[in-house]
Motif scaffolding. Sequence first.
Motif, PDB file in Angstrom:
ATOM      1  N   UNK A 117      -3.574 -19.311 -23.564  1.00  0.00           N
ATOM      2  CA  UNK A 117      -2.730 -18.210 -23.109  1.00  0.00           C
ATOM      3  C   UNK A 117      -2.565 -18.226 -21.589  1.00  0.00           C
ATOM      4  N   UNK A 118      -1.364 -17.921 -21.159  1.00  0.00           N
ATOM      5  CA  UNK A 118      -1.043 -17.899 -19.728  1.00  0.00           C
ATOM      6  C   UNK A 118      -1.081 -16.448 -19.261  1.00  0.00           C
ATOM      7  N   UNK A 119      -2.053 -16.136 -18.399  1.00  0.00           N
ATOM      8  CA  UNK A 119      -2.221 -14.772 -17.905  1.00  0.00           C
ATOM      9  C   UNK A 119      -1.062 -14.386 -16.999  1.00  0.00           C
ATOM     10  N   UNK A 120      -0.869 -13.077 -16.830  1.00  0.00           N
ATOM     11  CA  UNK A 120       0.159 -12.582 -15.914  1.00  0.00           C
ATOM     12  C   UNK A 120      -0.099 -13.159 -14.530  1.00  0.00           C
ATOM     13  N   UNK A 121       0.944 -13.701 -13.917  1.00  0.00           N
ATOM     14  CA  UNK A 121       0.828 -14.326 -12.608  1.00  0.00           C
ATOM     15  C   UNK A 121       0.321 -15.754 -12.657  1.00  0.00           C
ATOM     16  N   UNK A 122      -0.006 -16.247 -13.851  1.00  0.00           N
ATOM     17  CA  UNK A 122      -0.550 -17.591 -13.997  1.00  0.00           C
ATOM     18  C   UNK A 122       0.530 -18.650 -14.125  1.00  0.00           C
ATOM     19  N   UNK A 123       0.141 -19.872 -13.867  1.00  0.00           N
ATOM     20  CA  UNK A 123       1.047 -21.018 -13.965  1.00  0.00           C
ATOM     21  C   UNK A 123       0.378 -22.130 -14.760  1.00  0.00           C
ATOM     22  N   UNK A 124       1.159 -22.857 -15.529  1.00  0.00           N
ATOM     23  CA  UNK A 124       0.635 -24.015 -16.244  1.00  0.00           C
ATOM     24  C   UNK A 124       0.377 -25.135 -15.248  1.00  0.00           C
ATOM     25  N   UNK A 125      -0.314 -26.146 -15.703  1.00  0.00           N
ATOM     26  CA  UNK A 125      -0.477 -27.359 -14.905  1.00  0.00           C
ATOM     27  C   UNK A 125       0.870 -28.066 -14.809  1.00  0.00           C
TER      28      UNK A 125
END
Length: 191
Positions: free
Chosen positions: A42-50
């Motif tokens: 899961x991608x948290x709010x404000x997060x970015x994938x690699x």
Amino acid sequence: MVALTGPERAVDAGFSVARAVNALTDMSELSVELNSSSTGGPLAAGGATELLSFAEGDLSAEFKSNGTTLYSDTVRLRGLTNMVLVITGLAARPQLLVFESPTLSLYSLRVVNMSPEAREIDVFFDDALVASSLAYLGSTERAVYTTASALMHVYAANADVRVSAPYLDGQRITPGPGTTVTLAIYGPVSA
């Protein structure tokens, strides 16, 4: 508030890198699929994938919450670019913002033989052959390389570089990131 920065990554011709960012204001986490492949947990709010590498062409992006698709779209991924896909707004009315930039860690190179005396030449950057048996007035196709300073060596075509004297030896070439370099090799050959 989150600021997204690099890192950049060198890629081969015909490929690019992409990442997705969760900027939804009312969604604490979501899952992301790029070209039908999961980008991880899961991608948290404000997060970015690699940064993920893809062949140039269509790139499908699907953003989901608890298995339900919130947003999906297909974008055109050009070769040798960094792309950032930002899902933003509210979960009920998401928008996709797409940002792209050239992979600045690369440069393109073309070599032209303008020396009638040399006839055919081989050109090396350090130990890497970048032009082989290049005839007088011939040129290579433009090729893409990772930016790095190198010593250029020019030999007669097919010469044994361990024992042959180069026509031109040790000229430092320092291409800038994102530049296009044309090397015109000309002048008399050394004896």
